[in-house]
Motif scaffolding. Sequence first.
Motif, PDB file in Angstrom:
ATOM      1  N   ASN A  15       0.824  -1.272  -0.271  1.00 14.68           N
ATOM      2  CA  ASN A  15       0.001   0.114   0.012  1.00 14.68           C
ATOM      3  C   ASN A  15       0.945   1.261  -0.032  1.00 14.68           C
ATOM      4  N   ASP A  16       1.885   1.370   0.876  1.00 19.07           N
ATOM      5  CA  ASP A  16       2.868   2.275   1.056  1.00 19.07           C
ATOM      6  C   ASP A  16       4.124   2.178   0.398  1.00 19.07           C
ATOM      7  N   ALA A  18       6.733   3.830  -0.585  1.00 17.43           N
ATOM      8  CA  ALA A  18       8.037   4.575   0.214  1.00 17.43           C
ATOM      9  C   ALA A  18       8.400   3.661   1.575  1.00 17.43           C
ATOM     10  N   ARG A  19       7.140   3.466   2.527  1.00 15.09           N
ATOM     11  CA  ARG A  19       7.546   2.826   3.459  1.00 15.09           C
ATOM     12  C   ARG A  19       8.201   1.391   3.390  1.00 15.09           C
ATOM     13  N   MET A  20       7.652   0.896   2.590  1.00 16.09           N
ATOM     14  CA  MET A  20       8.040  -0.775   2.289  1.00 16.09           C
ATOM     15  C   MET A  20       9.376  -0.725   1.458  1.00 16.09           C
ATOM     16  N   ARG A  21       9.786   0.218   0.739  1.00 18.60           N
ATOM     17  CA  ARG A  21      10.995   0.400   0.117  1.00 18.60           C
ATOM     18  C   ARG A  21      12.196   0.606   1.446  1.00 18.60           C
ATOM     19  N   ALA A  22      11.818   1.258   2.489  1.00 18.93           N
ATOM     20  CA  ALA A  22      12.543   1.610   3.532  1.00 18.93           C
ATOM     21  C   ALA A  22      12.715   0.423   4.196  1.00 18.93           C
ATOM     22  N   PHE A  23      11.614  -0.280   4.761  1.00 19.19           N
ATOM     23  CA  PHE A  23      11.513  -1.366   5.322  1.00 19.19           C
ATOM     24  C   PHE A  23      12.581  -2.514   4.753  1.00 19.19           C
ATOM     25  N   TYR A  24      12.459  -2.962   3.309  1.00 21.26           N
ATOM     26  CA  TYR A  24      13.081  -4.174   2.766  1.00 21.26           C
ATOM     27  C   TYR A  24      14.604  -3.525   2.529  1.00 21.26           C
ATOM     28  N   GLN A  26      16.193  -1.737   4.749  1.00 23.78           N
ATOM     29  CA  GLN A  26      16.991  -2.178   6.200  1.00 23.78           C
ATOM     30  C   GLN A  26      16.899  -3.780   6.257  1.00 23.78           C
ATOM     31  N   GLN A  60       2.670  -1.052  -6.076  1.00 19.31           N
ATOM     32  CA  GLN A  60       1.582  -0.239  -5.343  1.00 19.31           C
ATOM     33  C   GLN A  60       0.608  -0.731  -5.870  1.00 19.31           C
ATOM     34  N   ARG A  64      -6.530  -1.582  -1.580  1.00 19.45           N
ATOM     35  CA  ARG A  64      -5.967  -1.410  -0.133  1.00 19.45           C
ATOM     36  C   ARG A  64      -6.867  -1.977   0.882  1.00 19.45           C
TER      37      ARG A  64
END
Length: 126
Positions: A15-16, A18-24, A26, A60, A64
């Motif tokens: 869904n998000d 940008a947030r999931m790019r950062a998560f994966y 990390q 994306q 949702r």
Amino acid sequence: MSSSDAVAWFEIHVNDIARMRAFYAQVFGWTYAELPGFPLGEYSMIVAGDGDPPLGGLAQSARRPPPAGESTVVYLLVDDIDGTLDAAAAAGGTVHRPKMNIGGEHGYCAIFQDPEGNHVGLWADH
């Protein structure tokens, strides 16, 4: 209609983005290459290491949250997408996303849904 056992690509529907790019990034250290103009929405190709080709993507989701069976799609390399879609339909599956050109040298993909609602991707050069 022969196919190999090779996994050609995978997508994680989110869904998000940008947030999931950062998560994966990390979790796995992934970096991303954007795929501008992708007809189905925002898409980031996953790169595992410097100079490596993309190995999958973050897509994306248009819905949702992503429906069950659509959160992660594995694409199998096949010789004949149309024939494989026909075989899936004859066995009780349905076409979820018809064959589409990914653009130039990237080939074609499609997704079918099995009788239990799982999505299976297909990938071919032609």
